[in-house]
Design a protein around this motif. Structure first.
Motif, PDB file in Angstrom:
ATOM      1  N   PHE A   1       3.293 -12.603 -52.652  1.00 55.29           N
ATOM      2  CA  PHE A   1       2.229 -12.605 -51.726  1.00 55.29           C
ATOM      3  C   PHE A   1       1.022 -13.063 -52.240  1.00 55.29           C
ATOM      4  O   PHE A   1       0.345 -13.827 -51.586  1.00 55.29           O
ATOM      5  CB  PHE A   1       2.341 -11.244 -50.908  1.00 55.29           C
ATOM      6  CG  PHE A   1       0.990 -11.192 -50.017  1.00 55.29           C
ATOM      7  CD1 PHE A   1       1.293 -11.668 -48.686  1.00 55.29           C
ATOM      8  CD2 PHE A   1      -0.085 -10.486 -50.417  1.00 55.29           C
ATOM      9  CE1 PHE A   1       0.083 -11.522 -47.763  1.00 55.29           C
ATOM     10  CE2 PHE A   1      -1.106 -10.462 -49.394  1.00 55.29           C
ATOM     11  CZ  PHE A   1      -1.040 -10.874 -48.370  1.00 55.29           C
ATOM     12  N   ARG A  34       0.376 -14.110 -40.996  1.00 57.32           N
ATOM     13  CA  ARG A  34      -0.638 -13.545 -42.057  1.00 57.32           C
ATOM     14  C   ARG A  34      -0.958 -14.325 -43.012  1.00 57.32           C
ATOM     15  O   ARG A  34      -1.910 -14.298 -43.742  1.00 57.32           O
ATOM     16  CB  ARG A  34      -0.318 -11.990 -42.071  1.00 57.32           C
ATOM     17  CG  ARG A  34      -0.677 -11.161 -41.078  1.00 57.32           C
ATOM     18  CD  ARG A  34       0.351  -9.801 -40.949  1.00 57.32           C
ATOM     19  NE  ARG A  34      -0.064  -9.021 -39.876  1.00 57.32           N
ATOM     20  CZ  ARG A  34       0.745  -9.306 -38.841  1.00 57.32           C
ATOM     21  NH1 ARG A  34       1.539 -10.105 -38.818  1.00 57.32           N
ATOM     22  NH2 ARG A  34       0.396  -8.135 -37.741  1.00 57.32           N
ATOM     23  N   VAL A  35       0.048 -15.262 -43.519  1.00 57.15           N
ATOM     24  CA  VAL A  35      -0.275 -16.049 -44.583  1.00 57.15           C
ATOM     25  C   VAL A  35      -0.412 -17.565 -44.072  1.00 57.15           C
ATOM     26  O   VAL A  35       0.436 -17.910 -43.308  1.00 57.15           O
ATOM     27  CB  VAL A  35       0.871 -15.987 -45.422  1.00 57.15           C
ATOM     28  CG1 VAL A  35       0.685 -17.002 -46.925  1.00 57.15           C
ATOM     29  CG2 VAL A  35       0.992 -14.539 -45.986  1.00 57.15           C
ATOM     30  N   TRP A  72       5.105 -12.468 -41.778  1.00 59.38           N
ATOM     31  CA  TRP A  72       4.428 -13.102 -42.976  1.00 59.38           C
ATOM     32  C   TRP A  72       3.689 -14.337 -42.465  1.00 59.38           C
ATOM     33  O   TRP A  72       2.646 -14.361 -42.733  1.00 59.38           O
ATOM     34  CB  TRP A  72       5.247 -13.221 -44.264  1.00 59.38           C
ATOM     35  CG  TRP A  72       5.513 -12.184 -45.157  1.00 59.38           C
ATOM     36  CD1 TRP A  72       6.075 -10.771 -44.708  1.00 59.38           C
ATOM     37  CD2 TRP A  72       5.247 -12.110 -46.382  1.00 59.38           C
ATOM     38  NE1 TRP A  72       6.181 -10.257 -45.735  1.00 59.38           N
ATOM     39  CE2 TRP A  72       5.957 -10.933 -46.875  1.00 59.38           C
ATOM     40  CE3 TRP A  72       4.969 -12.936 -47.445  1.00 59.38           C
ATOM     41  CZ2 TRP A  72       5.864 -10.444 -48.323  1.00 59.38           C
ATOM     42  CZ3 TRP A  72       4.994 -12.708 -48.905  1.00 59.38           C
ATOM     43  CH2 TRP A  72       5.489 -11.272 -49.197  1.00 59.38           C
ATOM     44  N   LEU A  78      -0.694  -6.427 -43.717  1.00 54.04           N
ATOM     45  CA  LEU A  78       0.873  -6.838 -43.458  1.00 54.04           C
ATOM     46  C   LEU A  78       1.852  -5.642 -43.672  1.00 54.04           C
ATOM     47  O   LEU A  78       2.933  -5.836 -42.923  1.00 54.04           O
ATOM     48  CB  LEU A  78       1.223  -7.912 -44.814  1.00 54.04           C
ATOM     49  CG  LEU A  78       2.582  -8.816 -44.552  1.00 54.04           C
ATOM     50  CD1 LEU A  78       3.040  -9.017 -43.260  1.00 54.04           C
ATOM     51  CD2 LEU A  78       2.663  -9.597 -45.600  1.00 54.04           C
ATOM     52  N   VAL A 127       9.119 -11.446 -49.547  1.00 54.49           N
ATOM     53  CA  VAL A 127       9.902 -11.019 -48.178  1.00 54.49           C
ATOM     54  C   VAL A 127      11.301 -10.429 -48.605  1.00 54.49           C
ATOM     55  O   VAL A 127      11.578  -9.242 -47.935  1.00 54.49           O
ATOM     56  CB  VAL A 127       9.873 -12.259 -47.474  1.00 54.49           C
ATOM     57  CG1 VAL A 127      11.078 -12.056 -46.348  1.00 54.49           C
ATOM     58  CG2 VAL A 127       8.864 -12.953 -46.904  1.00 54.49           C
TER      59      VAL A 127
END
Length: 100
Positions: free
Chosen positions: A46, A34-35, A31, A59, A82
């Motif tokens: 998210f 990508r975050v 994560w 993702l 998550v």
């Protein structure tokens, strides 16, 4: 007073919860690629982190490639964290998501 940086964790999310299992730790790392919000927690949703649907699909695809499995996107997107991703992967792997 200057606004917080774009990657600053929103205050309304509270303190981030750290990973409780190896799988959560691996997914948190995935994560974080990508975050942009820091710090991340395993119970952060998210979309509350500023993610959008295209990023979400990417993702999920990355997780599916990494683990060689399919994740039920409808179930995941209902509560996209998550922890939820780890639970769904645990089901696919044939074991329960049991925090250490």
């Amino acid at each position: 007073m200057q606004p917080p940086p774009a990657n600053h964790r929103p205050e309304d999310l509270g303190e981030p919860l750290g990973p409780r299992t190896d799988l959560e730790s691996e997914l948190l790392e995935l994560w974080s690629e990508r975050v942009e919000v820091r710090p991340l927690g395993v119970t952060d949703h998210f979309f509350a982190l500023g993610g959008d649907s295209l990023q979400a699909v990417r993702l999920v695809a990355a997780a599916q490639r990494r683990y060689g499995v399919r994740i039920d996107r409808r179930r995941l997107f209902a509560s996209f964290t998550v922890t939820t991703m780890a639970e769904l992967l645990g089901e696919v792997f044939g074991r329960t998501h049991d925090p250490a």
